[in-house]
Write a protein that holds these residues in place. Structure first.
Motif, short mmCIF file in Angstrom:
data_model
loop_
_atom_site.label_atom_id
_atom_site.label_comp_id
_atom_site.label_asym_id
_atom_site.label_seq_id
_atom_site.Cartn_x
_atom_site.Cartn_y
_atom_site.Cartn_z
N GLY A 381 10.56 64.27 33.48
CA GLY A 381 9.35 63.70 32.90
C GLY A 381 9.17 62.21 33.08
O GLY A 381 8.12 61.76 33.56
N PRO A 382 10.19 61.39 32.70
CA PRO A 382 10.00 59.93 32.75
C PRO A 382 9.74 59.38 34.15
O PRO A 382 9.18 58.29 34.29
CB PRO A 382 11.32 59.39 32.19
CG PRO A 382 11.85 60.49 31.34
CD PRO A 382 11.45 61.75 32.04
N THR A 383 10.15 60.11 35.21
CA THR A 383 9.96 59.59 36.57
C THR A 383 8.87 60.36 37.34
O THR A 383 8.72 60.17 38.53
CB THR A 383 11.27 59.66 37.37
OG1 THR A 383 11.71 61.02 37.46
CG2 THR A 383 12.36 58.83 36.69
N SER A 384 8.13 61.23 36.64
CA SER A 384 7.10 62.03 37.30
C SER A 384 5.72 61.43 37.08
O SER A 384 5.46 60.79 36.06
CB SER A 384 7.12 63.47 36.77
OG SER A 384 8.36 64.10 37.04
N SER A 385 4.84 61.68 38.04
CA SER A 385 3.47 61.20 37.92
C SER A 385 2.68 62.11 36.97
O SER A 385 3.10 63.23 36.67
CB SER A 385 2.79 61.21 39.30
OG SER A 385 2.63 62.55 39.76
N LYS A 386 1.53 61.62 36.51
CA LYS A 386 0.68 62.43 35.63
C LYS A 386 0.23 63.72 36.34
O LYS A 386 0.13 64.78 35.71
CB LYS A 386 -0.53 61.62 35.18
CG LYS A 386 -0.19 60.49 34.22
CD LYS A 386 -1.43 59.76 33.76
CE LYS A 386 -1.06 58.66 32.76
NZ LYS A 386 -2.25 57.90 32.30
N ALA A 391 0.66 69.67 36.82
CA ALA A 391 0.97 70.87 37.63
C ALA A 391 2.11 71.66 37.00
O ALA A 391 2.08 72.90 36.94
CB ALA A 391 1.31 70.47 39.06
N PHE A 392 3.11 70.94 36.51
CA PHE A 392 4.26 71.63 35.91
C PHE A 392 3.86 72.27 34.58
O PHE A 392 4.36 73.35 34.23
CB PHE A 392 5.41 70.64 35.70
CG PHE A 392 6.76 71.29 35.76
CD1 PHE A 392 7.47 71.34 36.94
CD2 PHE A 392 7.31 71.88 34.63
CE1 PHE A 392 8.72 71.95 37.00
CE2 PHE A 392 8.56 72.49 34.67
CZ PHE A 392 9.26 72.53 35.88
N ARG A 393 2.96 71.63 33.85
CA ARG A 393 2.49 72.19 32.58
C ARG A 393 1.87 73.58 32.82
O ARG A 393 2.10 74.50 32.05
CB ARG A 393 1.47 71.25 31.95
CG ARG A 393 0.91 71.75 30.61
CD ARG A 393 -0.19 70.84 30.12
NE ARG A 393 0.33 69.51 29.85
CZ ARG A 393 0.89 69.15 28.71
NH1 ARG A 393 1.00 70.03 27.72
NH2 ARG A 393 1.33 67.93 28.54
N ARG A 394 1.10 73.70 33.90
CA ARG A 394 0.46 74.99 34.20
C ARG A 394 1.52 76.06 34.48
O ARG A 394 1.40 77.21 34.03
CB ARG A 394 -0.49 74.84 35.40
CG ARG A 394 -1.76 74.05 35.07
CD ARG A 394 -2.81 74.20 36.16
NE ARG A 394 -2.40 73.54 37.40
CZ ARG A 394 -2.66 72.26 37.68
NH1 ARG A 394 -3.30 71.50 36.81
NH2 ARG A 394 -2.26 71.75 38.84
N LYS A 395 2.57 75.70 35.23
CA LYS A 395 3.65 76.66 35.52
C LYS A 395 4.37 77.06 34.24
O LYS A 395 4.72 78.22 34.04
CB LYS A 395 4.64 76.06 36.52
CG LYS A 395 4.08 75.88 37.91
CD LYS A 395 5.17 75.68 38.95
CE LYS A 395 5.88 74.37 38.78
NZ LYS A 395 6.88 74.14 39.86
N LEU A 396 4.58 76.09 33.38
CA LEU A 396 5.30 76.33 32.12
C LEU A 396 4.49 77.24 31.20
O LEU A 396 5.04 78.15 30.57
CB LEU A 396 5.59 74.98 31.45
CG LEU A 396 6.52 74.93 30.26
CD1 LEU A 396 7.84 75.62 30.55
CD2 LEU A 396 6.78 73.47 29.88
N GLU A 397 3.20 77.00 31.13
CA GLU A 397 2.34 77.83 30.26
C GLU A 397 2.22 79.26 30.80
O GLU A 397 2.12 80.22 30.03
CB GLU A 397 0.96 77.19 30.15
CG GLU A 397 0.96 75.91 29.32
CD GLU A 397 -0.39 75.19 29.36
OE1 GLU A 397 -0.69 74.46 28.41
OE2 GLU A 397 -1.12 75.35 30.37
N ALA A 398 2.26 79.40 32.14
CA ALA A 398 2.11 80.72 32.75
C ALA A 398 3.36 81.57 32.57
O ALA A 398 3.27 82.79 32.39
CB ALA A 398 1.79 80.57 34.24
N LYS A 399 4.53 80.93 32.61
CA LYS A 399 5.78 81.70 32.54
C LYS A 399 6.83 80.92 31.75
O LYS A 399 7.84 80.46 32.30
CB LYS A 399 6.29 82.00 33.95
CG LYS A 399 7.21 83.21 34.02
CD LYS A 399 7.47 83.61 35.45
CE LYS A 399 8.33 84.87 35.49
NZ LYS A 399 8.64 85.29 36.89
#
Length: 475
Positions: A381-386, A391-399
């Motif tokens: 998280g701390p080194t990732s762009s918005k 994009a990762f939030r969508r993957k996390l919510e899906a599975k």
């Protein structure tokens, strides 16, 4: 070197002093010429290139073999620190073996309510073919890698358990050989515990796990997917060092109820196979029917108790990252003791409250795939762009059940040698553990992986990390 970093530096104290473990090394380093040290660094790189110590990176179009960067400043651990770590590692490895046996037999830990059934029911690493079967000697994880991180003077935590086919031991051995060749006077000055006997101890440990039908001197072989595998150098290196045969699936077939190896004198039974291929490719009759890497019928011979496979098929059920989050309960359930080595705090995204917290704090957390490895499929998280976080939030919510999350730890640093002098870089440690019916042996030190980029927390070789020689002092 700047020593005001908020993270714990293993060589320097906050006020610029030298920690006891590094006192002898620092005395030696202070009288060395900077240009001579730079020359030694180039010498080490030439040695690794000449020896062929390379790493293939999957998924890159040019498939170029890379050198894993090697740093000359050793990672040093005192004898007292190592004794404490060893007790915790041994406790954990015993619990892992007990867990795997239980999951393929009575599943007492699930009956007790300590472990949710879904964790193995939905786990691809759990193999129905292993149900009710106990490997020769009762050993499932013959070689284990326990990844440790440090956050303070007396604060070590387990980051990950590697119960399938842990890699990296060849780099541990070559790093030591390189350091002894370049700086022999250091090993005269300091009492560093040796690691060079690992191949001999590995061969002895594997032989001790041979089935009852084995000859008095069990035949041990290393099964490799072949030269295009990323860790092929290690497979060939270990086979050579052990005096074992390096084989591919095409060199084996099942004959008269035994797994036999092609030799110049015809086919010869093999007693112990140290396999470096995944479960899915091991036997096309039991698993992936299109596999050309394995041996048709090997699982039948295995279940008849007439060959040992190390590590056991299905052992990967224990190094799933969701299972990892239950390791404190697992250790206590099987040993009756509190864990000597704590886990990193972990949120299980399959649980509603944990998922809500993780989604609200993605910018602060490290999120990992439950079955991921090698630094792939994760978000820091701390080194990732918005954009990356969205994009990762969508993957996390899906599975959500496919992920766990952990805080971004202030990993300890050890200096690396640069042209401008010493500079701190984050490290982890992978000790290698051998398990046989005769006991558990832990190699003193292991593989220190180092993030070569300033500020980076990713130490994996596939992501640009390097390695260091790990010293355990004999006090």
């Amino acid at each position: 070197m700047n020593t005001t970093s908020p993270t714990f530096d293993e060589m320097f104290t906050a006020d610029g002093g030298i920690r006891p473990a590094y006192a002898g090394y620092n005395e030696w380093l202070e009288v060395q010429d900077q240009h001579w040290m730079t020359h030694k660094g180039a010498e080490a790189e030439a040695f690794f290139r000449r020896t062929g110590i390379t790493f293939n990176v999957y998924g890159e179009q040019d498939a170029e073999e890379r050198l894993i960067p090697f740093d000359m400043v050793p990672r040093i651990i005192t004898g007292a620190e190592w004794r404490k770590l060893s007790r915790g590692i041994e406790q954990r490895v015993r619990a892992i073996n007990a867990l795997i046996h239980d999951l393929y037999h009575r599943q007492e830990i699930i009956r007790s309510g300590r472990l949710p059934e879904r964790l193995f029911r939905d786990n691809d690493a759990w193999l129905p073919e292993m149900v009710g079967f106990t490997p020769p000697g009762g050993v499932y994880t013959h070689i284990v890698g326990i990844d440790l991180v440090r956050t303070g003077a007396d604060e070590f935590m387990v980051l990950e358990d590697n119960a399938r086919t842990p890699s990296g031991v060849s780099y541990m051995l070559e790093n030591r050989e390189t350091m002894m060749a370049m700086f022999p006077e250091l090993f005269t000055k300091m009492r560093v515990r040796p690691v060079s006997d690992y191949p001999r101890r590995l061969a002895k440990s594997l032989a001790a796990c041979a089935p009852d039908c084995a000859s008095r001197r069990p035949v041990v072989a290393v099964l490799t997917p072949g030269v295009y595998n990323s860790a092929y150098f290690e497979h060939a290196f270990l086979a050579d060092q052990m005096g074992a045969e390096l084989i591919e699936g095409s060199d084996l077939h099942v004959e008269n109820g035994r797994v036999c190896m092609r030799t110049t004198r015809g086919y010869q039974p093999v007693d112990v196979i140290y396999r470096r291929i995944d479960d899915d490719f091991l036997d096309p009759l039991s698993f992936n029917p299109s596999s050309l890497l394995g041996v048709p019928g090997i699982m039948d011979v295995y279940r008849a108790g007439r060959v040992t496979i190390a590590n056991a098929p299905g052992a990967g059920v224990a190094d799933d990252k969701a299972i990892y989050s239950f390791m404190p309960e697992i250790v206590e359930f099987y040993t009756g003791e509190k864990p000597l080595l704590p886990n990193v705090p972990t949120w299980r995204c399959a649980e509603k409250d944990s998922l809500a917290y993780v989604l609200d704090h993605l910018e602060e957390l490290v999120v990992k795939e439950v079955h991921g490895s090698g630094g792939y499929g994760m978000l820091i998280g701390p080194t990732s762009s918005k954009r990356e976080i969205r994009a990762f939030r969508r993957k996390l919510e899906a599975k959500p059940e496919n992920y766990i999350a952990q805080p971004t730890l202030a990993l300890s640093t050890v200096p690396i040698f640069t042209r401008k002098g010493l500079a701190p870089r984050h490290v982890d440690l992978r000790p290698f553990v051998l398990v046989s019916p005769k006991g558990i042996e832990i190699t003193p030190g292991g593989l220190t992986r180092v993030a070569m980029k300033k500020g980076s927390l990713v130490v994996n070789s596939s992501q640009g990390g390097g390695t260091k020689d790990s010293w355990v002092l004999d006090d």
